[in-house]
Structure formats: structure tokens, C-alpha cells
Write an enzyme that holds these catalytic residues in place. Structure first.
Site, mmCIF file in Angstrom:
data_model
loop_
_atom_site.group_PDB
_atom_site.id
_atom_site.type_symbol
_atom_site.label_atom_id
_atom_site.label_comp_id
_atom_site.label_asym_id
_atom_site.label_seq_id
_atom_site.Cartn_x
_atom_site.Cartn_y
_atom_site.Cartn_z
ATOM 1 N N SER A 254 5.169 -5.068 73.408
ATOM 2 C CA SER A 254 3.725 -4.864 73.327
ATOM 3 C C SER A 254 3.297 -4.938 71.864
ATOM 4 O O SER A 254 4.145 -4.954 70.964
ATOM 5 C CB SER A 254 3.360 -3.488 73.884
ATOM 6 O OG SER A 254 3.835 -2.495 72.987
ATOM 7 N N LYS A 255 1.988 -4.934 71.634
ATOM 8 C CA LYS A 255 1.494 -4.954 70.255
ATOM 9 C C LYS A 255 2.006 -3.746 69.494
ATOM 10 O O LYS A 255 2.350 -3.825 68.326
ATOM 11 C CB LYS A 255 -0.043 -4.924 70.258
ATOM 12 C CG LYS A 255 -0.633 -6.294 70.396
ATOM 13 C CD LYS A 255 -2.028 -6.327 69.834
ATOM 14 C CE LYS A 255 -2.497 -7.772 69.803
ATOM 15 N NZ LYS A 255 -3.828 -7.989 70.244
ATOM 16 N N ARG A 256 2.034 -2.596 70.202
ATOM 17 C CA ARG A 256 2.482 -1.374 69.551
ATOM 18 C C ARG A 256 3.973 -1.451 69.191
ATOM 19 O O ARG A 256 4.384 -1.075 68.106
ATOM 20 C CB ARG A 256 2.205 -0.173 70.465
ATOM 21 C CG ARG A 256 1.816 1.008 69.626
ATOM 22 C CD ARG A 256 1.309 2.151 70.419
ATOM 23 N NE ARG A 256 2.282 3.224 70.322
ATOM 24 C CZ ARG A 256 2.523 4.051 71.297
ATOM 25 N NH1 ARG A 256 1.917 3.933 72.449
ATOM 26 N NH2 ARG A 256 3.394 5.015 71.128
ATOM 27 N N ALA A 258 5.590 -4.073 68.519
ATOM 28 C CA ALA A 258 5.720 -5.004 67.403
ATOM 29 C C ALA A 258 5.401 -4.304 66.086
ATOM 30 O O ALA A 258 6.107 -4.471 65.094
ATOM 31 C CB ALA A 258 4.798 -6.195 67.615
ATOM 32 N N ALA A 259 4.362 -3.468 66.102
ATOM 33 C CA ALA A 259 3.963 -2.768 64.880
ATOM 34 C C ALA A 259 5.029 -1.748 64.456
ATOM 35 O O ALA A 259 5.266 -1.528 63.281
ATOM 36 C CB ALA A 259 2.627 -2.083 65.097
#
Ligand code: GLU
Length: 492
Positions: A254-256, A258-259
């Protein structure tokens, strides 16, 4: 295999990531292998999702990876323009053709009505596809409403019964029931084509032979086939690549997620991989193997070897977890393959970026002694910063050898001073031979003695190999540091 024409068709809606890099790499490899063309097409029809600078990042990322394209928005080519926002009229013309041939229709339903239809269908537990109200209008009627300025979109007329079968190179035949397919919007109310129409028309006009892309497009691939067939065009070969899973193997990234990766010095974004100190060769080698293999044991491939050995037949459609340990392993190995001057030039910007003035001649001397120890290029700062930074203030405690008293530790330094001062220079071989001879006479272990010297001379508990470091620091500075340490250890 005949020369292919393949396209990498990113949307400039975010950072270029590993998945895109892999698609671009496979496109590049098969194009180069067959003597075909690798085309870069920017798919920017969704104006709302555009991100400033994203297109530039795509060019930069591909260039850094060494994946040069033969046709594209920046270099042109015989089938341009290669930016979809510049092809609006082309799509409109093809949309009209579909309407005239009864494969598409104007739809005047308002967003409110469509929402009601969707909710109603959901309530009845039916598939939430368009209910076909405007599909039933005659073309004459619809054209009249268009001429009167009524707001409209264009929808594709998917068959409502029977099945559609398409072939994916990796997955074989895929058959869907047509009633499961929506009458997808292909032109929006602002007259801009949507991806489904734009990509299909472009793939045809640009003579694309193989569509290689992420499997997120698999669900709508039957629609793309139907559009090709509605025009009577030959379909390209479809290749939907495997999905990347989180490192844990549990679900997609997810984007999270990845961050979060950046905390461990990892990233899925190409731009960040460069600043984290990864080599583009390592990135290519690693992503090449995320969905493809040559055999069951060969791991290292240069780009040139990949071009020779790559084949679409050996692509694997099964999802695979992203393995950053493997990536680090590749990167460390690629760093070891660098020449000293090359490595020195590559680590210099990392020192610059943290404000450490590191000169190239010294970096070239340091390169061979840290090469084996680097996982990423930026590790060089921690490992070799000591050669450029001011020497730290040490306390007597840190200078004590393991299980040794202050006086004993001081005697080791004292002995070293007298040995070193007799040497014309502190070359690695000379200083190491002398010190190893002395260790025994001193009655302490090598670990104890070298631990003291390491701290006294490098100011760090962990450093590159001691005697190589001594040679680089030079006799004058080494002697000054030893004298200082000796004074610190003196018992008043
Ligand atoms: N623009 C699409 C994307 O960025 C490309 C899909 C395709 O290759 O057909 O995912």
C-alpha cells in the site's frame, strides 16, 4: 522471434516505482533482443490525477536505469505525438467510428442518476453496471440531443450475452461472461478519451505487437480486446506481469507500506533508490528476476547479458514478495565490481550531500579498503567520514583496552609511538608487521592492542582496516593523535 514493437505507457500520476521499472525493463529487453522498437508513451488523459514533475521523473528514472527508448514525447518518432493529451482529436475520430458502427453510443445520464442506479442495483444484489437507458436511444435521437448541446459521455456497447475469450501469453485463455462487463465510458463529458479507448487506439496506430503491463489491467483486458475487435483490428499479444507483494508476502504494497520502507533505508521508488545509494545495475538485475528467470541458479546478469538471455516464455505469472535482502546482496556485489576511481567518483556526491568535503585523491585511496564493506554507496559516509571530519574529543575511558588499566593502555600507546617514530613512513605493510611483532612482547592480545590504537587514531570503535587507515591518515597526523591519547591516559 520477429522484431517487436513494445511500449511503456506510464501515467504521470506519481513516482516511478519498481513495478513500472520492471515493465520498462522487459519492454526494453525484448525490443533490443529482437531488434525491434521500445516506445515511451505518456498516458496523461486523466488530467485530475496528474502530478507536477512526474513526467520528468519518468524520463530521469529511465535514463538512470539505462533504458533508452526509440520513440517518445521528447524525441518524437513516426507515430507521434506520444503524449496522449496531444491526441484528443484522434480519439474523438475513432469514438465516432465506433458510434457509427453501432459499437458505442452517447449517454446523457447525469452522475446523480447513475448513482441512484448503482445504489438500486446494490440493494438488489445485482452487478452494479450501467442499466443501458441511453443504449436504447436511436442514433438520430442521440445526435439531436448532442447537437442541442446536452452534456454527454460516450460508452462502449459491450455484448450483453455470450462470452469473450482472450489469450494472455503467461496465463493462456481467459474467458469472461459478457454480462459481467460494463458499458465502459470511453469518452468523458469534456471530450477527452479515457484510457481504455486511448490505449487501444494508440496500440493499434503505433503498431504495437506486444502489450506488456501490470496485471492490474487484466480485469479490463477483455474490454480492450472487444474494442480491437469492434474496429476489426488485429490484437497485440497480451502479457500481464506478476504482482509484487509486500516483503512479508502478505498482500499488495500500500502507499503507507511504501512510505514506511524508507525507515530501513529501502524504497520502491526509483528516484529514492538512487539517493539511498543503490546502483542502477543492481536495480536492473534485481527487478529482472522478479518475475523472470533464466534457469534455476544464475543470479548475476549485466544489462547486455539480459538482452541476450531474456525471453517472454520464461516470465512467471505467480505473485512474488519483494525481497530487499536480495536487493542489498546484489547492490553490495555490484559495488565490489567497481574500480577504485569509479567508486570514489560515485561516493563523492554522498559526502557532498551531507556537507563533508571529501577530495577525490583521498577517496580513491579509501575506495579499496571500504569496497567490501559497503551495502549501499551512502554507507561510505559512516565508514569513511573519519578521514575528512575533525577528530572528535575523546575521553580517557574510551581509550582503555579491553580488561586493561589506564596505565597498561597508556603503555601500549607509548610503545606504538616509539615504534612508529622510527619508521620512515607508516605504510600499511611496514606498520602492521612491526605492530604484530610487538603485540606479543607487550603481553596483550592483538584485539586489545589494536582496539586501543583504532580508537586513538581513527576516533572510532569501528573503522575500516586499521593499518590501511593509518597509511591514509599519514604519519604526521597519526603521531599527533597518539601523543594526545597518551597524554589523556596519563594518571595525574
Ligand atoms: N497508463 C497505464 C498505467 O500507468 C498503462 C497501462 C498499459 O500499459 O496499458 O498503468
Amino acid at each position: 522471434m520477429d522484431p517487436v514493437r513494445v511500449r511503456f505507457a506510464p501515467s504521470p500520476t506519481g513516482h516511478l516505482h519498481l513495478g513500472s521499472a520492471r515493465t520498462a525493463l522487459y519492454d526494453y529487453l525484448i525490443a533490443r533482443k529482437t531488434g525491434g522498437q521500445f516506445i515511451l508513451r505518456i498516458e496523461d488523459t486523466d488530467r485530475k490525477r496528474l502530478v507536477e514533475g512526474a513526467e520528468e521523473e519518468i524520463y530521469k528514472g529511465l535514463r538512470w536505469l539505462g533504458l533508452d527508448w526509440d520513440e517518445g514525447p521528447d524525441i518524437g518518432g513516426p507515430f507521434g505525438p506520444y503524449r496522449q493529451s496531444e491526441r484528443k482529436e484522434i480519439y474523438q475520430q475513432y469514438a465516432r467510428e465506433l458510434i457509427e458502427n453501432n459499437h458505442a453510443y452517447y449517454c446523457f445520464c447525469s452522475p446523480e442518476r447513475l448513482n441512484d442506479v448503482r445504489l438500486e442495483k446494490q440493494k438488489r444484489k445485482e452487478l452494479a453496471v450501467y442499466d443501458g437507458t441511453c443504449r436504447r436511444l436511436t442514433l438520430k435521437e442521440a445526435l439531436g440531443r448532442v447537437a442541442a448541446g446536452e452534456k454527454h459521455v460516450v460508452r462502449f456497447k459491450t455484448p450483453k450475452s455470450g462470452t469473450t475469450t482472450m489469450t494472455d501469453l503467461l496465463r493462456g485463455n481467459i474467458t469472461v461472461e459478457n454480462r459481467m462487463l460494463d458499458d465502459y465510458i470511453i469518452v468523458k463529458s469534456d471530450g477527452l478519451a479515457l484510457y481504455h479507448l486511448a490505449a487501444t487506439v494508440d496500440d493499434h496506430l503505433m503498431k504495437i505487437t506486444h502489450v506488456i503491463r501490470s496485471s492490474e489491467w487484466l480485469p479490463t483486458a477483455p474490454l480492450h480486446c472487444l474494442i480491437h475487435r469492434a474496429f476489426g483490428w488485429q490484437e497485440p499479444v497480451w502479457v500481464h506481469l506478476s504482482v509484487f507483494l509486500k516483503p512479508s508476502g502478505k498482500g499488495k504494497m500500500s502507499k503507507r507500506d511504501a512510505a514506511e520502507l524508507i525507515k530501513d533505508g529501502h524504497s520502491i521508488f526509483i528516484k529514492e533508490l538512487e539517493t539511498l545509494g543503490y546502483l542502477s545495475e543492481a536495480v536492473l538485475n534485481w527487478v529482472a528476476l522478479m518475475g523472470w528467470s533464466y534457469d534455476d541458479h544464475t543470479e548475476f546478469f549485466t544489462k547486455e547479458e539480459l538482452v541476450k538471455k531474456f525471453s517472454l516464455e520464461r516470465l512467471n505469472p505467480s505473485p512474488a514478495a519483494i525481497n530487499f535482502q536480495k536487493f542489498d546482496y546484489f547492490n553490495a556485489n555490484y559495488i565490489r565490481m567497481l574500480g577504485d576511481v569509479e567508486l570514489a567518483n560515485m561516493i563523492k556526491p554522498f559526502f557532498d550531500s551531507v556537507g563533508i568535503k571529501a577530495d577525490l585523491p583521498t577517496l580513491i585511496k579509501i575506495a579499496p579498503i571500504i569496497k567490501e564493506r559497503l551495502t549501499t554507496l551512502d554507507d561510505a559516509i559512516e565508514m569513511a567520514g573519519l578521514f575528512f571530519k575533525p577528530f572528535p574529543d575523546l575521553s580517557p575511558e574510551v581509550l582503555l583496552g579491553k580488561d586493561m588499566s589506564r596505565e597498561e593502555s597508556r603503555s601500549v600507546i607509548q610503545a606504538t609511538i616509539s615504534i612508529f617514530s622510527d619508521l620512515p613512513e607508516l605504510s600499511k605493510d611496514l606498520s602492521e608487521t612491526k605492530m604484530r611483532e610487538t603485540v606479543e612482547a607487550l603481553g596483550f592480545s592483538a584485539g586489545q592492542v589494536f582496539g586501543i590504537l583504532r580508537m586513538a587514531i581513527t576516533g572510532q570503535k569501528v573503522s575500516p582496516p586499521l593499518f590501511e587507515s593509518i597509511e591514509i591518515i599519514g604519519k604526521k597526523v597519526v603521531m599527533e593523535r597518539l601523543e594526545k591519547a597518551q597524554k589523556l591516559l596519563q594518571v595525574e
